[in-house]
Design an enzyme around this catalytic site. Structure first.
Site, PDB file in Angstrom:
ATOM      1  N   GLN A  10     -35.994  14.089 -28.263  1.00 28.47           N
ATOM      2  CA  GLN A  10     -37.155  14.796 -28.818  1.00 28.47           C
ATOM      3  C   GLN A  10     -37.109  14.824 -30.332  1.00 28.47           C
ATOM      4  O   GLN A  10     -38.120  14.545 -30.993  1.00 28.47           O
ATOM      5  CB  GLN A  10     -37.181  16.241 -28.274  1.00 28.47           C
ATOM      6  CG  GLN A  10     -38.454  16.986 -28.659  1.00 28.47           C
ATOM      7  CD  GLN A  10     -38.368  18.487 -28.459  1.00 28.47           C
ATOM      8  OE1 GLN A  10     -37.285  19.064 -28.466  1.00 28.47           O
ATOM      9  NE2 GLN A  10     -39.510  19.129 -28.321  1.00 28.47           N
ATOM     10  N   ILE A  33     -28.094   5.866 -25.771  1.00 29.65           N
ATOM     11  CA  ILE A  33     -27.348   5.381 -24.600  1.00 29.65           C
ATOM     12  C   ILE A  33     -28.206   4.432 -23.770  1.00 29.65           C
ATOM     13  O   ILE A  33     -27.704   3.664 -22.968  1.00 29.65           O
ATOM     14  CB  ILE A  33     -26.884   6.580 -23.724  1.00 29.65           C
ATOM     15  CG1 ILE A  33     -25.874   6.163 -22.656  1.00 29.65           C
ATOM     16  CG2 ILE A  33     -28.071   7.285 -23.093  1.00 29.65           C
ATOM     17  CD1 ILE A  33     -24.504   5.863 -23.171  1.00 29.65           C
ATOM     18  N   ARG A  34     -29.539   4.484 -24.015  1.00 31.50           N
ATOM     19  CA  ARG A  34     -30.429   3.623 -23.218  1.00 31.50           C
ATOM     20  C   ARG A  34     -31.333   2.825 -24.154  1.00 31.50           C
ATOM     21  O   ARG A  34     -31.561   3.207 -25.286  1.00 31.50           O
ATOM     22  CB  ARG A  34     -31.264   4.474 -22.243  1.00 31.50           C
ATOM     23  CG  ARG A  34     -32.107   5.548 -22.920  1.00 31.50           C
ATOM     24  CD  ARG A  34     -32.689   6.552 -21.913  1.00 31.50           C
ATOM     25  NE  ARG A  34     -33.229   7.732 -22.597  1.00 31.50           N
ATOM     26  CZ  ARG A  34     -34.465   7.798 -23.096  1.00 31.50           C
ATOM     27  NH1 ARG A  34     -35.291   6.762 -23.003  1.00 31.50           N
ATOM     28  NH2 ARG A  34     -34.887   8.893 -23.719  1.00 31.50           N
ATOM     29  N   TYR A 139     -24.289  25.099 -22.632  1.00 35.25           N
ATOM     30  CA  TYR A 139     -24.934  24.560 -23.832  1.00 35.25           C
ATOM     31  C   TYR A 139     -24.590  25.428 -25.041  1.00 35.25           C
ATOM     32  O   TYR A 139     -24.199  24.930 -26.097  1.00 35.25           O
ATOM     33  CB  TYR A 139     -26.442  24.518 -23.613  1.00 35.25           C
ATOM     34  CG  TYR A 139     -27.252  24.001 -24.757  1.00 35.25           C
ATOM     35  CD1 TYR A 139     -28.122  24.841 -25.451  1.00 35.25           C
ATOM     36  CD2 TYR A 139     -27.182  22.674 -25.162  1.00 35.25           C
ATOM     37  CE1 TYR A 139     -28.890  24.374 -26.503  1.00 35.25           C
ATOM     38  CE2 TYR A 139     -27.951  22.195 -26.210  1.00 35.25           C
ATOM     39  CZ  TYR A 139     -28.795  23.048 -26.872  1.00 35.25           C
ATOM     40  OH  TYR A 139     -29.567  22.583 -27.922  1.00 35.25           O
TER      41      TYR A 139
HETATM   42  C1  VAH Z   1     -33.239  23.835 -25.256  1.00 31.47           C
HETATM   43  N1  VAH Z   1     -34.832  22.903 -26.832  1.00 31.47           N
HETATM   44  O1  VAH Z   1     -34.171  24.436 -24.747  1.00 31.47           O
HETATM   45  C2  VAH Z   1     -33.434  23.268 -26.665  1.00 31.47           C
HETATM   46  C3  VAH Z   1     -33.075  24.283 -27.730  1.00 31.47           C
HETATM   47  C4  VAH Z   1     -33.352  26.622 -28.506  1.00 31.47           C
HETATM   48  C5  VAH Z   1     -33.521  25.686 -27.389  1.00 31.47           C
HETATM   49  O2  VAH Z   1     -31.720  24.250 -28.022  1.00 31.47           O
HETATM   50  O3  VAH Z   1     -32.184  23.699 -24.700  1.00 31.47           O
END
Ligand code: VAH
Length: 320
Positions: A10, A33-34, A139
Site C-alpha cells: 500500500q 517478494i512477487r 504486529y
Molecule cells: C494495519 N494499516 O491496519 C496498518 C496500520 C495503524 C494500522 O499499521 O495493520
C-alpha cells in the site's frame, strides 16, 4: 540511490512513483517478494527480493549502489495475528537483514512503525511521543521491537535510522493488505462501487488516519531533515485526523447522499483496534523536522471519491 522493499504494498506502490519523480527512475530500485506488471514498478528498475535472505538483500543494495534503504516489507496487523510466527520471522528477520545491509553499506535507513506500537494501557488521547508501549498483538510487538532495534543500530553503529508511527493510511491506488484500519479504504471503494458498506469495525471506534500523499511526503521530509535536529528517531508519532466509521460515512455522503453504512463487527480486528489510541500527539514531529499535512477528512474524501469514480469508470469501459 534508493532501495525500496515491499514496493508493491500500500505505501510502496505510491512511494515508488513519488521517489522516481524526485530522484529519477534509475535511482530507485523497487523490490518485492512477487512480480508485478504495475506501471508504478515498470517505470524503473525492479528486482525480486526475499527480505529475510540477508545475502540477497546485501547483494541487491550493493549492485544498485544504494545509499538509502526504505524497508516497507512486513505483514500487517490482522494477517500477523492469524499467523504470528510467520509475522515475527518476516517482520523481524526482514528488518535485521535490512539493518545489517544498511550498516555494511553505510546507508541511511527508514522503516515505518505504527500506532499499533501502543497497547491498551497507553493514554488513548493526545498519546505522547514517549509513553508506555505494551502492545498485545504480534504486529504491535514487532513494531515496538523494530523501533528498539533501529535505535540500537543508530546508537551502536551510527546507522542513520529514522521511522514514523503511521496511523491508518488511506489510498486509492493499491488494494488494502491485511490491516485493521483497511475498513476505511474498503468503505470508500464500496461507497463508489455499490453505495453501501458493512463495517467490520464498530461504530464509535476512533482511530488516527492519514491520506497517503501526506504519508509519502512525511517519509521524504523526515529523510531529508537535518539529523542533528532529531531528538527522536524511531519512531515519530504522525497523524492527520481522528475518525470513526460514522464520521467517514458523513463525509462520503457529501458526494453520495444515499450512502448506507451498517455493521458486522469482526471480533478479532475489533480487539486489535481497541488496543490502539484514539488520537495521538504529533508535536515532536512538527517541532523536530516540520511535519505537516495537506489533507483533512473532507479533502481526503473529495480526492478518494473522484479518483475511485474515475478508476471504476475506466474499468467498466475496459469490460464493455
Ligand atoms: C494495519 N494499516 O491496519 C496498518 C496500520 C495503524 C494500522 O499499521 O495493520
Amino acid at each position: 540511490r534508493i532501495l525500496v522493499t515491499g514496493a508493491l504494498g500500500q505505501i510502496g506502490s505510491d512511494l515508488i512513483v513519488k521517489l522516481r519523480q524526485i530522484y529519477g527512475d534509475e535511482a530507485v530500485l523497487a523490490t518485492d517478494i512477487r512480480q508485478s506488471q504495475s506501471e508504478a514498478v515498470q517505470s524503473g528498475p525492479f528486482r525480486l527480493l526475499d527480505v529475510t535472505d540477508s545475502k540477497a538483500f546485501y547483494d541487491a543494495a550493493k549492485e544498485h549502489r544504494a545509499d538509502t534503504i526504505i524497508h516497507l516489507a512486513a505483514l500487517l496487523s490482522a494477517r500477523a495475528e492469524s499467523n504470528p510466527a510467520l509475522a515475527w520471522n518476516l517482520n523481524m528477520g526482514g528488518l535485521l537483514s535490512a539493518l545489517e545491509t544498511a550498516r555494511a553499506l553505510s546507508c541511511q535507513f527508514f522503516t515505518p512503525s505504527s500506532i499499533a506500537a501502543f497497547g491498551a494501557d497507553t493514554p488513548k488521547r493526545a498519546t505522547p511521543q514517549d509513553t508506555l508501549q505494551r502492545p498485545l498483538t504480534m504486529y504491535g510487538v514487532s513494531k515496538v521491537s523494530g523501533e528498539l532495534l533501529c535505535d540500537y543500530y543508530h546508537h551502536k553503529y551510527g546507522v542513520d535510522t529514522r521511522g514514523l508511527r503511521f496511523p491508518g493510511l488511506i489510498s486509492h491506488s493499491a488494494p488494502p493488505g491485511g490491516g485493521t484500519t483497511d475498513y476505511a479504504v474498503d468503505m470508500y471503494w464500496e461507497a463508489v462501487r455499490s453505495g453501501s458498506y458493512t463495517s467490520y469495525i464498530a461504530k464509535g471506534t476512533y482511530l488516527d488516519m492519514m491520506y497517503m500523499p501526506d504519508a509519502i511526503s512525511a517519509i521524504i521530509t523526515l529523510m531529508e531533515a537535518d539529523g542533528c535536529r532529531l531528538k527522536h528517531r524511531n519512531a515519530f508519532n504522525v497523524t492527520a485526523m481522528s475518525v470513526e466509521p460514522e464520521s467517514i460515512a458523513a463525509s462520503i455522503r457529501r458526494h453520495i447522499p444515499d450512502f448506507k453504512l451498517d455493521y458486522q463487527v469482526d471480533p478479532v480486528r475489533q480487539s486489535i483496534a481497541n488496543e490502539w489510541p484514539d488520537a495521538i500527539d504529533a508535536t515532536c514531529a512538527r517541532e523536530e523536522w516540520g511535519f505537516d499535512v495537506q489533507y483533512d477528512l473532507n479533502r481526503m474524501t473529495d480526492d478518494m471519491v473522484s479518483k475511485l469514480t474515475e478508476k471504476l469508470r475506466a474499468d467498466q469501459s475496459k469490460i464493455s
